[in-house]
Write a protein that holds these residues in place. Sequence first.
Motif, PDB file in Angstrom:
ATOM      1  N   GLU A  95       3.829   5.659  -5.749  1.00 52.22           N
ATOM      2  CA  GLU A  95       3.673   5.661  -7.204  1.00 52.22           C
ATOM      3  C   GLU A  95       2.612   6.664  -7.646  1.00 52.22           C
ATOM      4  O   GLU A  95       2.777   7.360  -8.663  1.00 52.22           O
ATOM      5  N   THR A  96       1.533   6.761  -6.873  1.00 49.55           N
ATOM      6  CA  THR A  96       0.474   7.718  -7.199  1.00 49.55           C
ATOM      7  C   THR A  96       0.963   9.154  -7.057  1.00 49.55           C
ATOM      8  O   THR A  96       0.707  10.006  -7.922  1.00 49.55           O
ATOM      9  N   LEU A 100      11.615   8.179  -7.988  1.00 52.06           N
ATOM     10  CA  LEU A 100      11.818   7.890  -9.399  1.00 52.06           C
ATOM     11  C   LEU A 100      12.859   6.792  -9.592  1.00 52.06           C
ATOM     12  O   LEU A 100      12.688   5.896 -10.430  1.00 52.06           O
ATOM     13  N   ALA A 101      13.915   6.830  -8.796  1.00 52.89           N
ATOM     14  CA  ALA A 101      14.976   5.834  -8.917  1.00 52.89           C
ATOM     15  C   ALA A 101      14.502   4.436  -8.549  1.00 52.89           C
ATOM     16  O   ALA A 101      14.953   3.449  -9.119  1.00 52.89           O
ATOM     17  N   LEU A 127       2.568  15.245  -7.686  1.00 51.25           N
ATOM     18  CA  LEU A 127       2.452  15.782  -6.338  1.00 51.25           C
ATOM     19  C   LEU A 127       3.827  15.947  -5.683  1.00 51.25           C
ATOM     20  O   LEU A 127       4.051  16.892  -4.921  1.00 51.25           O
ATOM     21  N   LEU A 128       4.748  15.041  -5.977  1.00 55.91           N
ATOM     22  CA  LEU A 128       6.067  15.131  -5.356  1.00 55.91           C
ATOM     23  C   LEU A 128       6.804  16.387  -5.794  1.00 55.91           C
ATOM     24  O   LEU A 128       7.528  16.999  -5.007  1.00 55.91           O
ATOM     25  N   ASP A 129       6.634  16.791  -7.048  1.00 53.38           N
ATOM     26  CA  ASP A 129       7.266  18.025  -7.515  1.00 53.38           C
ATOM     27  C   ASP A 129       6.731  19.228  -6.745  1.00 53.38           C
ATOM     28  O   ASP A 129       7.495  20.117  -6.347  1.00 53.38           O
ATOM     29  N   LYS A 154       0.837  -1.203   0.000  1.00 56.57           N
ATOM     30  CA  LYS A 154       0.000   0.000   0.000  1.00 56.57           C
ATOM     31  C   LYS A 154       0.875   1.259   0.000  1.00 56.57           C
ATOM     32  O   LYS A 154       0.546   2.260  -0.651  1.00 56.57           O
ATOM     33  N   ALA A 155       2.001   1.190   0.709  1.00 62.16           N
ATOM     34  CA  ALA A 155       2.914   2.331   0.732  1.00 62.16           C
ATOM     35  C   ALA A 155       3.476   2.591  -0.666  1.00 62.16           C
ATOM     36  O   ALA A 155       3.580   3.745  -1.103  1.00 62.16           O
TER      37      ALA A 155
END
Length: 340
Positions: free
Chosen positions: A25-26, A95-96, A32-34, A19-20
């Motif tokens: 990934e979502t 990403l890595a 959202l991470l950017d 789930k993590a």
Amino acid sequence: MSVTLSPRALMSLLVNGAKAVDVLETALALGLLDALEAGPVRLDALADRFAVRPLRLYKFLDCLESLGCVTRHEPDDDIAGASYRAVPGLRDAVLAVLGPDAIERDRDRYPWRLLHGRLAGSLRGEVGMTDDDFAWPPKTDAQTADFERSMAAGLGPVIETLRRHADRLWSDRRRLLDVGGGDGTLAAHVLDTAPALRADVFNLPAVAPLVAATRADRGHPERLGFVGGDFLAGPLPTGYDAMAFVRVLHDWPNDVARRLVEQAYAALEPGGLLLIAEEFRTPDRLAVQFFWSYFLIGVDSCVSRLREVGFYTGLLTEVGFTRVAVLPGGWELVTAYKPG
């Protein structure tokens, strides 16, 4: 990314690992991470930007916070005003590990599922990998090509550090021997940043066609060479003022690692540079290497031993090298020089 959890809390995260990964990934796919790395950014602004429901996003961000990925400041009872910021480097790390070219995707193609649920039997020697599953050392040309391709996929942190220190490493060097240098990918990257350098890969003869392909692909037809041989069977080639062991020494016991360093000392020209790049034994590196620690439980011919950096710095000094240094980067580099 650093978070200290109780054993109970850590177990909760581990059991919900799938789930993590879904959450991460979502967050990566949405962008959202950017947004979070550019933070702090308010929840209501995030909800508007990504067209999502604020209350649901609040809980999604709780998931990221529980993983130690974001910090939150919530000044009052209005959750819309809560602000968030990602820990530095989060997007690149996700990403890595989870991106389309992730090293973990390469690792996942190995037959680790043969051990899953059968680890107790594997520890007792009842279950293990055959040569058809994973041959170490590789025994056929196909196994060699597959292994070297996989090793090249994990070179990113080493390449980044070599680029960072290129002027210091190569400005006064003429010829580099990359011992066990795979398909030549690393040597080609070194040549990109060192126009006066020539590099030869020293590896088993079966690897020669792979290096030839790299030479053609990377545009170094006159500067990237190949020398066939077995570093376990004889001395190293001479005539070089720089040598490198990159992700080589960890595969062998201490006495073999020492012998290889001694051979490098004997072969190098006076004043020659020896470079060692390994994943040193730290909590972070053990975590990154978890797959191999797990997979190699079923392989008796290979250990993939992570050693403390002091093992290498001490060994270099004992063998006779001077000016031993540890250069910082994605992977630290140990450098040392043969007295002139």
